[in-house]
Write a protein that holds these residues in place. Structure first.
Motif, PDB file in Angstrom:
ATOM      1  N   SER A  82      47.737  67.632 -19.768  1.00  0.00           N
ATOM      2  CA  SER A  82      48.126  67.759 -21.036  1.00  0.00           C
ATOM      3  C   SER A  82      47.332  69.187 -21.522  1.00  0.00           C
ATOM      4  N   TYR A  83      47.582  69.990 -22.241  1.00  0.00           N
ATOM      5  CA  TYR A  83      47.332  71.267 -22.570  1.00  0.00           C
ATOM      6  C   TYR A  83      45.522  70.826 -23.222  1.00  0.00           C
ATOM      7  N   LEU A  84      45.225  69.910 -23.731  1.00  0.00           N
ATOM      8  CA  LEU A  84      44.488  69.664 -24.282  1.00  0.00           C
ATOM      9  C   LEU A  84      42.800  69.006 -23.643  1.00  0.00           C
ATOM     10  N   GLU A  85      43.875  68.812 -22.451  1.00  0.00           N
ATOM     11  CA  GLU A  85      42.529  68.188 -21.394  1.00  0.00           C
ATOM     12  C   GLU A  85      42.162  70.187 -20.741  1.00  0.00           C
ATOM     13  N   ASN A  86      42.013  71.158 -21.065  1.00  0.00           N
ATOM     14  CA  ASN A  86      42.004  72.154 -20.809  1.00  0.00           C
ATOM     15  C   ASN A  86      40.803  72.007 -21.073  1.00  0.00           C
ATOM     16  N   ASP A  87      39.846  73.883 -20.231  1.00  0.00           N
ATOM     17  CA  ASP A  87      38.895  74.626 -20.794  1.00  0.00           C
ATOM     18  C   ASP A  87      39.173  75.764 -21.153  1.00  0.00           C
ATOM     19  N   TYR A  88      39.736  76.357 -21.946  1.00  0.00           N
ATOM     20  CA  TYR A  88      39.712  77.786 -21.971  1.00  0.00           C
ATOM     21  C   TYR A  88      38.422  78.735 -22.808  1.00  0.00           C
ATOM     22  N   ARG A  89      37.254  78.226 -22.852  1.00  0.00           N
ATOM     23  CA  ARG A  89      36.620  79.367 -23.257  1.00  0.00           C
ATOM     24  C   ARG A  89      35.930  80.761 -21.628  1.00  0.00           C
ATOM     25  N   GLY A  90      36.867  80.275 -20.390  1.00  0.00           N
ATOM     26  CA  GLY A  90      36.634  81.178 -19.817  1.00  0.00           C
ATOM     27  C   GLY A  90      38.135  82.003 -19.650  1.00  0.00           C
ATOM     28  N   PRO A  91      37.380  83.154 -18.435  1.00  0.00           N
ATOM     29  CA  PRO A  91      38.666  84.456 -18.513  1.00  0.00           C
ATOM     30  C   PRO A  91      40.528  83.168 -17.564  1.00  0.00           C
ATOM     31  N   VAL A  92      41.343  83.176 -18.947  1.00  0.00           N
ATOM     32  CA  VAL A  92      42.267  82.317 -18.948  1.00  0.00           C
ATOM     33  C   VAL A  92      44.026  83.375 -18.899  1.00  0.00           C
ATOM     34  N   ALA A  93      44.569  83.435 -18.032  1.00  0.00           N
ATOM     35  CA  ALA A  93      45.698  83.723 -18.470  1.00  0.00           C
ATOM     36  C   ALA A  93      47.324  82.370 -18.661  1.00  0.00           C
ATOM     37  N   ILE A  94      47.702  82.498 -19.612  1.00  0.00           N
ATOM     38  CA  ILE A  94      48.831  81.499 -19.615  1.00  0.00           C
ATOM     39  C   ILE A  94      50.044  81.856 -19.771  1.00  0.00           C
ATOM     40  N   VAL A  95      50.849  81.276 -18.795  1.00  0.00           N
ATOM     41  CA  VAL A  95      52.026  81.487 -18.364  1.00  0.00           C
ATOM     42  C   VAL A  95      53.408  80.739 -18.809  1.00  0.00           C
ATOM     43  N   VAL A  96      54.323  81.462 -19.787  1.00  0.00           N
ATOM     44  CA  VAL A  96      55.040  80.565 -20.261  1.00  0.00           C
ATOM     45  C   VAL A  96      55.972  81.651 -19.305  1.00  0.00           C
ATOM     46  N   GLY A  97      57.171  80.423 -19.205  1.00  0.00           N
ATOM     47  CA  GLY A  97      58.891  81.118 -18.736  1.00  0.00           C
ATOM     48  C   GLY A  97      59.758  80.694 -19.888  1.00  0.00           C
ATOM     49  N   GLY A  98      60.884  81.676 -20.484  1.00  0.00           N
ATOM     50  CA  GLY A  98      61.885  81.611 -20.261  1.00  0.00           C
ATOM     51  C   GLY A  98      62.697  80.899 -20.449  1.00  0.00           C
ATOM     52  N   GLU A  99      63.793  80.649 -22.119  1.00  0.00           N
ATOM     53  CA  GLU A  99      64.652  79.820 -23.026  1.00  0.00           C
ATOM     54  C   GLU A  99      65.558  78.791 -21.498  1.00  0.00           C
ATOM     55  N   GLY A 100      65.298  77.968 -21.536  1.00  0.00           N
ATOM     56  CA  GLY A 100      66.318  77.206 -20.705  1.00  0.00           C
ATOM     57  C   GLY A 100      65.472  76.715 -19.075  1.00  0.00           C
ATOM     58  N   GLY A 101      65.428  77.537 -18.546  1.00  0.00           N
ATOM     59  CA  GLY A 101      64.581  77.756 -17.152  1.00  0.00           C
ATOM     60  C   GLY A 101      62.879  77.458 -16.774  1.00  0.00           C
ATOM     61  N   GLY A 102      62.616  77.841 -17.786  1.00  0.00           N
ATOM     62  CA  GLY A 102      61.298  77.861 -17.285  1.00  0.00           C
ATOM     63  C   GLY A 102      60.740  78.374 -16.961  1.00  0.00           C
ATOM     64  N   ILE A 103      59.379  78.740 -16.161  1.00  0.00           N
ATOM     65  CA  ILE A 103      58.254  79.681 -15.082  1.00  0.00           C
ATOM     66  C   ILE A 103      59.745  79.171 -13.629  1.00  0.00           C
ATOM     67  N   HIS A 104      59.426  79.972 -13.238  1.00  0.00           N
ATOM     68  CA  HIS A 104      60.963  80.509 -11.799  1.00  0.00           C
ATOM     69  C   HIS A 104      59.371  79.765 -10.722  1.00  0.00           C
ATOM     70  N   HIS A 105      59.963  78.390 -10.402  1.00  0.00           N
ATOM     71  CA  HIS A 105      59.283  78.414  -8.873  1.00  0.00           C
ATOM     72  C   HIS A 105      58.066  79.572  -8.245  1.00  0.00           C
ATOM     73  N   LYS A 106      58.411  80.251  -7.990  1.00  0.00           N
ATOM     74  CA  LYS A 106      57.530  81.275  -7.358  1.00  0.00           C
ATOM     75  C   LYS A 106      56.863  81.592  -8.210  1.00  0.00           C
ATOM     76  N   LEU A 108      55.117  79.705 -10.676  1.00  0.00           N
ATOM     77  CA  LEU A 108      54.779  78.465 -10.933  1.00  0.00           C
ATOM     78  C   LEU A 108      53.673  78.184  -9.603  1.00  0.00           C
ATOM     79  N   GLU A 109      54.448  78.132  -8.354  1.00  0.00           N
ATOM     80  CA  GLU A 109      53.487  78.121  -7.532  1.00  0.00           C
ATOM     81  C   GLU A 109      51.784  78.812  -7.287  1.00  0.00           C
TER      82      GLU A 109
END
Length: 148
Positions: A82-106, A108-109
């Motif tokens: 869950s997103y609630l289980e992470n510590d986001y206090r350090g340098p972090v980039a959040i990746v989100v995918g597009g409508e319907g398809g989500g993040i491309h497999h490449k 996500l890896e």
């Protein structure tokens, strides 16, 4: 943002990102909405205040962020954490995918970790701009604990 194609979604994401104090947004040059007048209007002017980078290769950009010691977290509906289980206090980039398809497999890896939003109802997912808002404000909340 990986392949967010709806300009209204992009505008809403940029508005929320700016309001939550996100340091910047990275967009691919292809297979994604551009910074159109619709995006500008929907963002309520956030495009004028938020650094936005358009990149040719999102995978290479993520690799560079990792070399710069930025932890890469992908939002994926199938993730066990869950997103609630992470510590986001350090340098972090959040990746989100597009409508319907989500993040491309490449892409996500390349993520160091994947997170999901708990879904209790019948609906299996949220609008991408809403999902970004939830996680962006969790990052903000964690960084403001103790009045920092």
């Amino acid at each position: 943002l990986d392949s967010v194609e709806d300009p209204r979604n992009l505008g809403a994401i940029l508005r929320t990102a700016e309001a939550a104090g996100v340091h910047g947004v990275i967009l691919p040059k292809r297979r994604a909405s551009g910074l159109s007048p619709v995006v500008g209007k929907t963002s309520a002017g956030a495009t004028a205040h938020l650094p936005i980078a358009r990149v040719t290769n999102l995978s290479q950009t993520i690799d560079q962020l990792k070399r710069d010691e930025i932890f890469i977290v992908g939002m994926d509906a199938t993730a066990k954490s869950s997103y609630l289980e992470n510590d986001y206090r350090g340098p972090v980039a959040i990746v989100v995918g597009g409508e319907g398809g989500g993040i491309h497999h490449k892409i996500l890896e390349r993520c160091d970790q994947t997170i999901s939003l708990p879904m209790r109802g019948v609906i299996e997912s949220l609008n991408v701009s809403v999902a970004v808002g939830i996680v962006a404000y969790e990052v903000l909340r964690q960084r403001n604990v103790g009045g920092l």
